[in-house]
Write a protein that holds these residues in place. Structure first.
Motif, PDB file in Angstrom:
ATOM      1  N   ARG A 102       0.825  -1.213   0.000  1.00 33.75           N
ATOM      2  CA  ARG A 102       0.000   0.000   0.000  1.00 33.75           C
ATOM      3  C   ARG A 102       0.860   1.265   0.000  1.00 33.75           C
ATOM      4  N   GLU A 103       1.960   1.244   0.736  1.00 30.72           N
ATOM      5  CA  GLU A 103       2.835   2.414   0.796  1.00 30.72           C
ATOM      6  C   GLU A 103       3.432   2.750  -0.568  1.00 30.72           C
ATOM      7  N   LYS A 108      -2.167   4.674  -5.987  1.00 28.19           N
ATOM      8  CA  LYS A 108      -3.330   4.069  -5.318  1.00 28.19           C
ATOM      9  C   LYS A 108      -4.241   3.341  -6.306  1.00 28.19           C
ATOM     10  N   SER A 109      -3.625   2.678  -7.282  1.00 31.15           N
ATOM     11  CA  SER A 109      -4.382   1.939  -8.293  1.00 31.15           C
ATOM     12  C   SER A 109      -4.758   0.535  -7.826  1.00 31.15           C
ATOM     13  N   GLY A 110      -4.162   0.077  -6.735  1.00 32.53           N
ATOM     14  CA  GLY A 110      -4.407  -1.281  -6.267  1.00 32.53           C
ATOM     15  C   GLY A 110      -3.431  -2.284  -6.840  1.00 32.53           C
ATOM     16  N   SER A 111      -2.521  -1.801  -7.688  1.00 31.31           N
ATOM     17  CA  SER A 111      -1.453  -2.635  -8.235  1.00 31.31           C
ATOM     18  C   SER A 111      -0.220  -1.753  -8.414  1.00 31.31           C
ATOM     19  N   MET A 112       0.899  -2.384  -8.740  1.00 30.47           N
ATOM     20  CA  MET A 112       2.145  -1.630  -8.854  1.00 30.47           C
ATOM     21  C   MET A 112       2.733  -1.749 -10.244  1.00 30.47           C
ATOM     22  N   SER A 114       6.447  -1.195 -12.538  1.00 23.15           N
ATOM     23  CA  SER A 114       7.812  -1.665 -12.271  1.00 23.15           C
ATOM     24  C   SER A 114       8.578  -0.731 -11.328  1.00 23.15           C
ATOM     25  N   TYR A 115       8.361   0.565 -11.440  1.00 29.27           N
ATOM     26  CA  TYR A 115       9.031   1.518 -10.556  1.00 29.27           C
ATOM     27  C   TYR A 115       8.570   1.328  -9.110  1.00 29.27           C
ATOM     28  N   GLU A 116       7.265   1.236  -8.920  1.00 33.72           N
ATOM     29  CA  GLU A 116       6.719   1.035  -7.574  1.00 33.72           C
ATOM     30  C   GLU A 116       7.186  -0.300  -7.002  1.00 33.72           C
ATOM     31  N   MET A 117       7.248  -1.320  -7.854  1.00 28.85           N
ATOM     32  CA  MET A 117       7.700  -2.647  -7.425  1.00 28.85           C
ATOM     33  C   MET A 117       9.142  -2.590  -6.930  1.00 28.85           C
ATOM     34  N   ARG A 118      10.004  -1.899  -7.654  1.00 26.13           N
ATOM     35  CA  ARG A 118      11.410  -1.794  -7.251  1.00 26.13           C
ATOM     36  C   ARG A 118      11.517  -1.133  -5.878  1.00 26.13           C
ATOM     37  N   LEU A 119      10.790  -0.045  -5.664  1.00 24.33           N
ATOM     38  CA  LEU A 119      10.801   0.638  -4.369  1.00 24.33           C
ATOM     39  C   LEU A 119      10.261  -0.269  -3.264  1.00 24.33           C
ATOM     40  N   ALA A 120       9.198  -1.001  -3.566  1.00 20.77           N
ATOM     41  CA  ALA A 120       8.592  -1.891  -2.571  1.00 20.77           C
ATOM     42  C   ALA A 120       9.532  -3.033  -2.204  1.00 20.77           C
ATOM     43  N   LEU A 121      10.203  -3.610  -3.197  1.00 22.40           N
ATOM     44  CA  LEU A 121      11.153  -4.689  -2.910  1.00 22.40           C
ATOM     45  C   LEU A 121      12.291  -4.183  -2.030  1.00 22.40           C
ATOM     46  N   GLU A 122      12.788  -2.977  -2.319  1.00 23.04           N
ATOM     47  CA  GLU A 122      13.851  -2.403  -1.492  1.00 23.04           C
ATOM     48  C   GLU A 122      13.360  -2.187  -0.062  1.00 23.04           C
ATOM     49  N   SER A 123      12.131  -1.711   0.085  1.00 24.19           N
ATOM     50  CA  SER A 123      11.570  -1.531   1.419  1.00 24.19           C
ATOM     51  C   SER A 123      11.409  -2.869   2.138  1.00 24.19           C
ATOM     52  N   GLY A 124      11.133  -3.919   1.371  1.00 32.72           N
ATOM     53  CA  GLY A 124      11.017  -5.263   1.927  1.00 32.72           C
ATOM     54  C   GLY A 124      12.350  -5.916   2.223  1.00 32.72           C
ATOM     55  N   GLY A 125      13.458  -5.215   1.913  1.00 25.57           N
ATOM     56  CA  GLY A 125      14.781  -5.718   2.255  1.00 25.57           C
ATOM     57  C   GLY A 125      15.570  -6.289   1.092  1.00 25.57           C
ATOM     58  N   PHE A 126      15.069  -6.146  -0.132  1.00 24.66           N
ATOM     59  CA  PHE A 126      15.749  -6.734  -1.277  1.00 24.66           C
ATOM     60  C   PHE A 126      16.230  -5.659  -2.234  1.00 24.66           C
ATOM     61  N   LYS A 127      17.556  -5.466  -2.265  1.00 23.17           N
ATOM     62  CA  LYS A 127      18.161  -4.534  -3.219  1.00 23.17           C
ATOM     63  C   LYS A 127      18.684  -5.381  -4.373  1.00 23.17           C
ATOM     64  N   LEU A 128      18.049  -5.226  -5.516  1.00 21.85           N
ATOM     65  CA  LEU A 128      18.369  -6.049  -6.675  1.00 21.85           C
ATOM     66  C   LEU A 128      18.882  -5.179  -7.810  1.00 21.85           C
ATOM     67  N   ASN A 129      19.591  -5.784  -8.731  1.00 23.01           N
ATOM     68  CA  ASN A 129      20.076  -5.016  -9.877  1.00 23.01           C
ATOM     69  C   ASN A 129      18.965  -4.858 -10.909  1.00 23.01           C
ATOM     70  N   ASP A 142       1.092  -8.820 -14.767  1.00 21.71           N
ATOM     71  CA  ASP A 142       0.105  -9.031 -15.809  1.00 21.71           C
ATOM     72  C   ASP A 142      -0.136  -7.667 -16.428  1.00 21.71           C
ATOM     73  N   ASN A 143       0.086  -7.556 -17.738  1.00 27.00           N
ATOM     74  CA  ASN A 143      -0.043  -6.260 -18.420  1.00 27.00           C
ATOM     75  C   ASN A 143       0.791  -5.175 -17.740  1.00 27.00           C
ATOM     76  N   ASP A 144       2.018  -5.535 -17.387  1.00 26.28           N
ATOM     77  CA  ASP A 144       2.987  -4.624 -16.767  1.00 26.28           C
ATOM     78  C   ASP A 144       2.590  -4.128 -15.382  1.00 26.28           C
ATOM     79  N   MET A 145       1.588  -4.757 -14.747  1.00 27.83           N
ATOM     80  CA  MET A 145       1.167  -4.367 -13.399  1.00 27.83           C
ATOM     81  C   MET A 145       1.241  -5.580 -12.472  1.00 27.83           C
ATOM     82  N   ILE A 146       1.680  -5.345 -11.235  1.00 29.48           N
ATOM     83  CA  ILE A 146       1.845  -6.411 -10.252  1.00 29.48           C
ATOM     84  C   ILE A 146       0.761  -6.235  -9.201  1.00 29.48           C
ATOM     85  N   ASP A 147      -0.063  -7.267  -9.017  1.00 29.10           N
ATOM     86  CA  ASP A 147      -1.099  -7.183  -7.983  1.00 29.10           C
ATOM     87  C   ASP A 147      -0.553  -7.726  -6.666  1.00 29.10           C
TER      88      ASP A 147
END
Length: 190
Positions: A102-103, A108-112, A114-129, A142-147
């Motif tokens: 959610r953060e 606030k589309s209910g999905s993320m 790729s940019y939002e996903m990268r930020l969320a993964l980093e917040s979750g503790g995963f810094k990836l290349n 799905d269609n470039d959006m992650i639910d």
């Protein structure tokens, strides 16, 4: 350097039966039935009921694959089912991941995206290349959006893979050598 790949997820919290409040214990007893354990199918049903009540989340529901991955991550006794303590730790993880989702669902589309996903993964503790981030979006979008369910499945998979790697990296060098059994276990079960 963009090639750095790091996992800084918190070690699983140590909880005991006495740490679990009565309302959670009661809910678990209702959900788990007579055997007092949650199967993969029961977990899927529970999670899909919960996410269906969150109208702000775009989701097609949790799959059997993601439910199996969660049970695999949490199952400490090899029963392929979750007992009370295992389910409590998983429940806490899912609540944390929902907060992260959610953060970083910035629009606030209910999905993320790729940019939002990268930020969320980093917040979750995963810094990836970049390459890994692109591969994860290709795998979980799905269609470039992650639910939410795909985001959760991605986090579970990352946590499992990093934990297995850390176990195999006995010298802490960032490199592992494995035999075919270890490779098959990691890729098929992880």
């Amino acid at each position: 350097m963009d090639d750095d790949v790091v996992a800084n997820f918190h070690e699983e919290e140590e909880i005991s039966e006495s740490d679990i409040d009565d309302s959670f214990r009661s809910m678990f007893a209702q959900l788990s039935g007579d055997d007092m354990e949650i199967s993969v199918q029961e977990l899927r049903t529970i999670l899909n009921r919960v996410v269906s009540k969150h109208g702000d989340l775009q989701t097609d529901g949790f799959s059997m694959e993601s439910s199996r991955a969660m049970v695999s991550l949490m199952d400490k006794d090899g029963s392929a089912r979750l007992g009370l303590l295992e389910f409590q730790v998983l429940w806490n993880k899912i609540r944390k991941w929902l907060g992260i989702f959610r953060e970083f669902d910035l629009d606030k589309s209910g999905s993320m995206n790729s940019y939002e996903m990268r930020l969320a993964l980093e917040s979750g503790g995963f810094k990836l290349n970049n390459k890994l981030n692109q591969m994860l979006v290709a795998r979980y979008a799905d269609n470039d959006m992650i639910d939410f369910d795909n985001f959760t499945c991605c986090l579970v998979k990352l946590e499992v893979m990093f934990k297995v790697f850390q176990q195999l990296d006995r010298d802490g060098t960032g490199k592992v050598e494995m035999n075919i059994i270890e490779w098959l276990y990691m890729t098929m079960c992880g």
